[in-house]
Design a protein around this motif. Structure first.
Motif, PDB file in Angstrom:
ATOM      1  N   THR A 366       0.929  -1.345  -0.044  1.00  0.00           N
ATOM      2  CA  THR A 366      -0.066  -0.111  -0.162  1.00  0.00           C
ATOM      3  C   THR A 366       0.642   1.328   0.020  1.00  0.00           C
ATOM      4  OG1 THR A 366      -1.867  -1.220   0.999  1.00  0.00           O
ATOM      5  CG2 THR A 366      -1.725   1.248   1.421  1.00  0.00           C
ATOM      6  N   ALA A 367       1.902   1.223   0.853  1.00  0.00           N
ATOM      7  CA  ALA A 367       2.617   2.512   1.138  1.00  0.00           C
ATOM      8  C   ALA A 367       3.613   2.782  -0.449  1.00  0.00           C
ATOM      9  CB  ALA A 367       3.709   2.364   1.949  1.00  0.00           C
ATOM     10  N   ARG A 368       3.874   1.701  -1.115  1.00  0.00           N
ATOM     11  CA  ARG A 368       4.442   1.589  -2.445  1.00  0.00           C
ATOM     12  C   ARG A 368       3.464   2.128  -3.380  1.00  0.00           C
ATOM     13  NH1 ARG A 368       8.614  -2.872  -4.015  1.00  0.00           N
ATOM     14  NH2 ARG A 368      10.006  -1.858  -2.083  1.00  0.00           N
ATOM     15  N   ARG A 369       2.444   1.575  -3.444  1.00  0.00           N
ATOM     16  CA  ARG A 369       1.349   1.894  -4.527  1.00  0.00           C
ATOM     17  C   ARG A 369       1.138   3.438  -4.419  1.00  0.00           C
ATOM     18  NH1 ARG A 369      -2.474  -1.022  -2.384  1.00  0.00           N
ATOM     19  NH2 ARG A 369      -1.473  -2.885  -3.505  1.00  0.00           N
ATOM     20  N   HIS A 370       0.888   4.107  -3.117  1.00  0.00           N
ATOM     21  CA  HIS A 370       0.606   5.467  -3.210  1.00  0.00           C
ATOM     22  C   HIS A 370       1.698   6.410  -2.833  1.00  0.00           C
ATOM     23  CE1 HIS A 370      -4.047   4.635  -2.792  1.00  0.00           C
ATOM     24  NE2 HIS A 370      -3.625   3.534  -1.938  1.00  0.00           N
ATOM     25  N   LYS A 371       3.016   5.925  -3.056  1.00  0.00           N
ATOM     26  CA  LYS A 371       4.093   6.601  -2.874  1.00  0.00           C
ATOM     27  C   LYS A 371       3.992   7.408  -1.526  1.00  0.00           C
ATOM     28  CE  LYS A 371       5.314   6.664  -7.912  1.00  0.00           C
ATOM     29  NZ  LYS A 371       4.164   5.626  -8.186  1.00  0.00           N
ATOM     30  N   LEU A 372       3.743   6.788  -0.378  1.00  0.00           N
ATOM     31  CA  LEU A 372       3.354   7.259   0.676  1.00  0.00           C
ATOM     32  C   LEU A 372       4.274   6.709   1.877  1.00  0.00           C
ATOM     33  CD1 LEU A 372       1.861   9.765   2.253  1.00  0.00           C
ATOM     34  CD2 LEU A 372      -0.061   8.202   2.283  1.00  0.00           C
ATOM     35  N   SER A 373       5.386   6.989   2.191  1.00  0.00           N
ATOM     36  CA  SER A 373       6.262   6.348   3.085  1.00  0.00           C
ATOM     37  C   SER A 373       6.329   7.162   4.364  1.00  0.00           C
ATOM     38  CB  SER A 373       7.623   6.149   2.495  1.00  0.00           C
ATOM     39  OG  SER A 373       8.275   5.563   3.725  1.00  0.00           O
ATOM     40  N   SER A 374       5.692   6.554   5.460  1.00  0.00           N
ATOM     41  CA  SER A 374       5.438   7.056   6.730  1.00  0.00           C
ATOM     42  C   SER A 374       6.138   6.396   7.762  1.00  0.00           C
ATOM     43  CB  SER A 374       3.969   7.311   7.061  1.00  0.00           C
ATOM     44  OG  SER A 374       3.635   6.060   7.441  1.00  0.00           O
ATOM     45  N   GLU A 375       6.494   7.080   8.840  1.00  0.00           N
ATOM     46  CA  GLU A 375       7.135   6.433  10.080  1.00  0.00           C
ATOM     47  C   GLU A 375       6.299   5.236  10.488  1.00  0.00           C
ATOM     48  OE1 GLU A 375       9.946   7.271  11.481  1.00  0.00           O
ATOM     49  OE2 GLU A 375      10.323   9.013  10.154  1.00  0.00           O
ATOM     50  N   VAL A 552       9.928 -12.333 -16.777  1.00  0.00           N
ATOM     51  CA  VAL A 552      10.120 -13.034 -15.347  1.00  0.00           C
ATOM     52  C   VAL A 552       9.723 -11.568 -14.517  1.00  0.00           C
ATOM     53  CG1 VAL A 552      11.514 -13.961 -13.455  1.00  0.00           C
ATOM     54  CG2 VAL A 552      11.701 -14.716 -16.070  1.00  0.00           C
ATOM     55  N   ARG A 553       8.764 -11.689 -13.846  1.00  0.00           N
ATOM     56  CA  ARG A 553       8.385 -10.414 -12.670  1.00  0.00           C
ATOM     57  C   ARG A 553       9.016 -10.596 -11.468  1.00  0.00           C
ATOM     58  NH1 ARG A 553       3.806 -11.481 -16.042  1.00  0.00           N
ATOM     59  NH2 ARG A 553       3.407  -9.382 -17.252  1.00  0.00           N
ATOM     60  N   LEU A 554       9.619  -9.700 -10.751  1.00  0.00           N
ATOM     61  CA  LEU A 554      10.146  -9.773  -9.441  1.00  0.00           C
ATOM     62  C   LEU A 554       9.030  -9.454  -8.640  1.00  0.00           C
ATOM     63  CD1 LEU A 554      13.088  -7.314 -10.405  1.00  0.00           C
ATOM     64  CD2 LEU A 554      13.094  -9.819 -10.178  1.00  0.00           C
ATOM     65  N   VAL A 555       9.214 -10.211  -7.381  1.00  0.00           N
ATOM     66  CA  VAL A 555       8.315  -9.995  -6.523  1.00  0.00           C
ATOM     67  C   VAL A 555       8.477  -8.893  -5.703  1.00  0.00           C
ATOM     68  CG1 VAL A 555       7.373 -11.143  -4.055  1.00  0.00           C
ATOM     69  CG2 VAL A 555       8.233 -12.759  -6.059  1.00  0.00           C
ATOM     70  N   ASN A 556       9.756  -8.293  -5.553  1.00  0.00           N
ATOM     71  CA  ASN A 556       9.796  -7.214  -4.778  1.00  0.00           C
ATOM     72  C   ASN A 556      10.856  -6.159  -5.707  1.00  0.00           C
ATOM     73  OD1 ASN A 556       9.906  -5.327  -2.635  1.00  0.00           O
ATOM     74  ND2 ASN A 556      11.419  -6.256  -1.676  1.00  0.00           N
ATOM     75  N   PRO A 557      10.481  -5.665  -6.611  1.00  0.00           N
ATOM     76  CA  PRO A 557      11.106  -5.081  -7.708  1.00  0.00           C
ATOM     77  C   PRO A 557      11.739  -3.543  -6.713  1.00  0.00           C
ATOM     78  CG  PRO A 557       9.032  -4.475  -8.187  1.00  0.00           C
ATOM     79  CD  PRO A 557       8.846  -5.462  -7.048  1.00  0.00           C
ATOM     80  N   LEU A 558      12.601  -3.109  -7.458  1.00  0.00           N
ATOM     81  CA  LEU A 558      13.451  -1.803  -7.041  1.00  0.00           C
ATOM     82  C   LEU A 558      12.533  -0.547  -7.318  1.00  0.00           C
ATOM     83  CD1 LEU A 558      17.218  -2.242  -7.702  1.00  0.00           C
ATOM     84  CD2 LEU A 558      16.035  -2.570  -5.536  1.00  0.00           C
ATOM     85  N   SER A 559      11.765  -0.749  -8.584  1.00  0.00           N
ATOM     86  CA  SER A 559      11.257   0.167  -8.972  1.00  0.00           C
ATOM     87  C   SER A 559       9.566  -0.221  -9.641  1.00  0.00           C
ATOM     88  CB  SER A 559      11.807   1.148 -10.274  1.00  0.00           C
ATOM     89  OG  SER A 559      10.866   1.882 -10.832  1.00  0.00           O
ATOM     90  N   ASP A 560       8.592   0.296  -9.209  1.00  0.00           N
ATOM     91  CA  ASP A 560       7.520  -0.180  -9.636  1.00  0.00           C
ATOM     92  C   ASP A 560       7.205   0.207 -11.230  1.00  0.00           C
ATOM     93  OD1 ASP A 560       6.462  -1.274  -7.277  1.00  0.00           O
ATOM     94  OD2 ASP A 560       5.460   0.863  -6.827  1.00  0.00           O
ATOM     95  N   GLU A 561       8.017   0.669 -11.635  1.00  0.00           N
ATOM     96  CA  GLU A 561       7.901   0.949 -13.228  1.00  0.00           C
ATOM     97  C   GLU A 561       8.796   0.121 -14.158  1.00  0.00           C
ATOM     98  OE1 GLU A 561       9.400   5.191 -13.725  1.00  0.00           O
ATOM     99  OE2 GLU A 561       7.451   6.140 -12.815  1.00  0.00           O
TER     100      GLU A 561
END
Length: 842
Positions: A366-375, A552-561
């Motif tokens: 969710t944080a990555r999807r919304h580009k919203l990293s919080s404490e 081949v798709r990465l489970v945890n890519p460095l960039s969503d793009e």
């Protein structure tokens, strides 16, 4: 995580002589990455005291507002008389308590305070702001106004805790518990062998049915939810200095008392919390997945469209927060404000405190999807102690009651999804086998108990891992804990002993030869990341049914793009060409050799290989079987001039033939024969595309393509006009080789040159004519070169003339004219038989 040493000492009785550097060394030895130790108050010396503003005279004859103040500093100035000070700040008034630097004080940055005449008056000191004292961001950027209860003349350095050391720890993903004072204190206590005063050991009332109603619809996403209510809060209550200073030292900005308390408890216990204004809640608090089309305005004022995979907090109106990430603006704590008509202070007086445990993967996505990293999201992503939720809620309640005069309601809501303690079975000697060190069972058990594990058994241990360590899931994780606490520096160093006589493999040698050959031909190597976004395959006009589309798709890519591994080298190379062209380098020739990744026909799950012994051949083969196929490719891209203009003559732009020649260069270095024929594929111009073919096991295989890119691709990718490219499957070319590449044979005898001009149909590829000439000429042919092509009325419509220079040489004698002519005639005869070629002029 910023850890003030003074705060850390509350939980661990460190020796008084221990400095921040000493603690840093201990924690680094225990496996934590302590990047820096910041000394707060360095360069600051007194006298720095509390003063009371007696009078303020506005000096208006200057360009900017200036105030002439008299400040009572008590006996601190040696006379007891008011101190006269010039100040330009406007955020204080008569009667306020402020921080005063008296003459002789030195502030950070070697700013020395002395009596001086300015603006027509003598200023004997300075009224200080937080920035001037190096206190960090307090959100005001003005003069420090102290609470009225502080006595005039008191030492302000102790009051504001200006002297301290702060450890800046880079917390790795497996050490999420160290994003709290509690976690760092536990590591410090273990490193020093001292007892820990656990701040989470609080008396917590039992859950009951009187608390604020909560409904959890997704127990997997939210396994625990605790709600507590505090009423009767003073809306004018402000955070005390000690609380504000601890937040500042930890790198957080004080906001309001309720928010500051939740942030403080999060830093202390590692449990993110959220406070809701109960007056703004409508009904029960709910936890569920978002519904399609739902939106929420978060605390930062941004309207966000929710994804059905997002976990949200709701009330009867809909979403009021993104779970574990950020709360909603419609239930935030209201700032105190005075009603202009009644004079009454309005603000939040009742709060509902949320302390929940959310699924780490769901919050991270969710944080990555919304580009919203919080404490909060940073902590949930790494794993939060679910058992600490009730204690964190209780700690928050206690602080609000203490600091804001509130009253805790008796109701306690606690919803817990059933779960069992996590256990790991491990042999007692497993850490010994992993590290190659004989620790012994006693040491293994002691170290595991120090990190909070319960250990049972003798030779076969059953380890119950603590709730705050979600990273301990298998024996290797437990072995790592034993090894790091025993000290990585104590592991013995052993040099590997490779068997003699093994050098580079033939594949590695081919790879290096190709790189050297392309560099020698004027290409510059450009290494790119192996990640792509699938949209680039659309821009390259790759057909929908092409195997390159199966990424081949990465489970945890460095960039969503760029979530997939590349199936072609062209995206990275073309991006590098575009970037360099945009920065003024217009004549470009780049190459790369690297792996591409093909989705296996039958995807599987790889097993984890053991680390306490060498994997068996069967285990390695099992892993290899489910890995993506990874052939090595070679590719080049060209744009601009291939040959520069100068006094020697006109230059020449790069074109499709240069890309084809690059492919021939690669094939020569691999010792393979490359067949070049007209082709049509994806990104290449259909009329200027060469298909590159090799013969493997008696069958022709397409190894790649070369030529000029299609104008549509050039436009889509923003490339220079007439950009050319080549890509070749290097592994396939190597399989087509006749064996190891041998050095050329050098003959001391003279060469015999014979030229032939052959007329063929315009549709006959020159490569077929050349192949027939080579085969017909036999072993005496040293080289063959096409030096001229011609079309015109003289040779007829639909025909073309190809002129070749043939060089003949023998290694043991000088060839006669008859021998050279015979070889030439044999070559022409075979070309005539296969391609219908006729000698021009015959």
């Amino acid at each position: 995580m910023r850890v003030p040493l003074s705060w850390l000492r509350e939980y661990v009785d460190l020796p008084a002589s221990e400095t921040g550097r000493d603690v840093q060394a201990k924690l680094v030895s225990a496996g934590l990455e302590v990047e820096t130790v910041e000394r707060l108050g360095a360069g600051l010396t007194g006298p720095l005291v509390v003063g009371k503003v007696l009078t303020i005279e506005e000096l208006t004859e200057f360009k900017k507002p200036i105030r002439f103040c008299t400040v009572d500093v008590g006996p601190a100035n040696g006379t007891g008389e008011p101190q006269e000070i010039i100040c330009g700040a406007r955020n204080f008034a008569e009667g306020d308590k402020v921080v005063v630097a008296l003459p002789g004080a030195v502030l950070p940055g070697d700013f020395r305070i002395a009596e001086r005449k300015t603006y027509g008056c003598v200023s004997r000191g300075m009224i200080c702001s937080g920035d001037e004292l190096g206190m960090g961001d307090d959100g005001t950027h003005g003069i420090i106004v102290l609470p009225p209860e502080h006595e005039v003349g008191t030492d302000a350095t102790a009051l504001l805790e200006l002297y301290d050391e702060v450890l800046d720890i880079a917390v790795t993903p497996d050490r999420g518990y160290c994003l709290s004072m509690r976690g760092v204190a536990r590591e410090t206590a273990t490193a020093y062998g001292l007892p820990l005063r656990d701040p989470a050991l609080l008396d917590v009332p039992a859950p009951n049915s009187y608390g604020h109603p909560v409904q959890v619809s997704d127990p997997i996403g939210c396994s625990r939810f605790t709600a507590r209510t505090v009423v009767g809060l003073d809306p004018e209550a402000r955070s005390p200095i000690w609380l504000r200073r601890r937040l500042q030292k930890a790198g957080m900005r004080p906001i309001s008392l309720a928010v500051d308390v939740t942030n403080y408890v999060m830093l202390e216990l590692g449990q993110p919390l959220h406070a809701y204004d109960r007056a703004r809640l409508d009904g029960a608090i709910g936890v569920r997945r978002a519904e399609p089309g739902e939106k929420i305005t978060t605390l930062d004022g941004t309207v966000r469209a929710l994804d059905p995979a997002d976990l949200v907090i709701t009330d009867n109106r809909g979403p009021i927060g993104i779970a574990g990430v950020m709360g909603g603006a419609n239930t935030e704590i209201a700032d105190a404000e005075t009603d202009p008509e009644t004079g009454q202070v309005r603000g939040t007086t009742e709060v509902v405190i949320e302390a929940a445990h959310f699924d780490a993967i769901s919050i991270a996505r969710t944080a990555r999807r919304h580009k919203l990293s919080s404490e909060a999201s940073k902590r949930f992503e790494r794993g939060v102690d679910p058992q600490a939720a009730a204690a964190a809620a209780q700690r928050t309640v206690d602080l609000l009651v203490l600091l804001a005069g509130g009253t805790a309601e008796a109701g306690v809501t606690e919803i817990i999804a059933p779960s069992a303690p996590r256990t790991v079975a491990m042999r007692a000697d497993h850490p010994d086998r992993v590290a190659g060190v004989a620790y012994g069972r006693e040491t293994v058990v002691r170290r595991l108990q120090e990190v909070g594990c319960d250990v049972y058994g003798q030779d076969e241990l059953v380890v119950t891992v603590p709730s705050w360590r979600p990273d301990l899931n298998e024996p290797n994780d437990l072995a790592e804990e034993v090894i790091r606490l025993e000290g990585y520096e104590n592991l013995p160093s052993t040099l590997p002993r490779p068997p003699a006589g093994r050098g580079l493999t033939e594949r590695q040698r081919t790879h290096r030869r190709v790189g050297r050959a392309l560099a020698g031909a004027g290409y510059v190597e450009a290494l790119n990341y192996p990640f792509i976004g699938e949209q680039v395959l659309d821009q390259l006009d790759i057909p929908a049914d092409d195997p390159s589309r199966a990424v081949v798709r990465l489970v945890n890519p460095l960039s969503d793009e760029e979530p997939a591994l590349r199936t072609t080298l062209l995206p990275g190379l073309l991006a590098a060409l575009r970037r360099n062209d945009g920065r003024g380098s217009h004549d470009l020739a780049l190459f790369e050799t690297g792996l591409v990744f093909r989705l296996p026909a039958e995807p599987g799950v790889a097993v984890r290989l053991p680390v306490d012994r060498r994997p068996t051949d069967a285990e390695i083969a099992g892993v290899d079987a489910v890995l993506p196929e990874q052939p090595r490719h070679a590719a080049v891209v060209l744009a601009g001039a291939r040959e520069q203009a100068g006094w020697w003559g006109a230059g020449r732009p790069s074109d499709w033939a240069d890309a084809v020649e690059a492919a021939r260069t690669v094939a020569r270095e691999a010792g393979a024969e490359l067949v070049v024929r007209q082709g049509q594929y994806g990104p290449w111009h259909p009329g200027r595309c060469a298909e590159l073919v090799v013969v493997v096991d008696g069958a022709e295989r397409t190894a790649g393509h070369a030529g000029e890119l299609h104008p549509r691709v050039v436009k889509a990718l923003g490339l220079p006009a007439r950009t050319c490219a080549m890509e070749l499957d290097l592994d396939l070319v190597e399989r087509a080789s006749a064996g190891p590449v041998r050095a050329p044979r050098i003959s001391t005898f003279p060469v015999a040159t014979q030229d032939v001009a052959l007329v063929v149909d315009a549709a006959v590829p020159a490569a077929e004519v050349e192949r027939a000439l080579r085969e017909g000429a036999g072993e005496l042919l040293e080289s063959l070169r096409l030096f001229d092509t011609f079309t015109g009325e003289q040779i007829g419509e639909g025909r073309k003339s190809l002129a070749y220079a043939l060089r003949f040489r023998a290694g043991d004698r000088t060839l006669t004219v008859d021998e050279a002519s015979a070889a030439r005639d044999a070559a022409v005869a075979l070309a005539a038989e296969r391609t219908g070629a006729v000698l021009r002029g015959a």
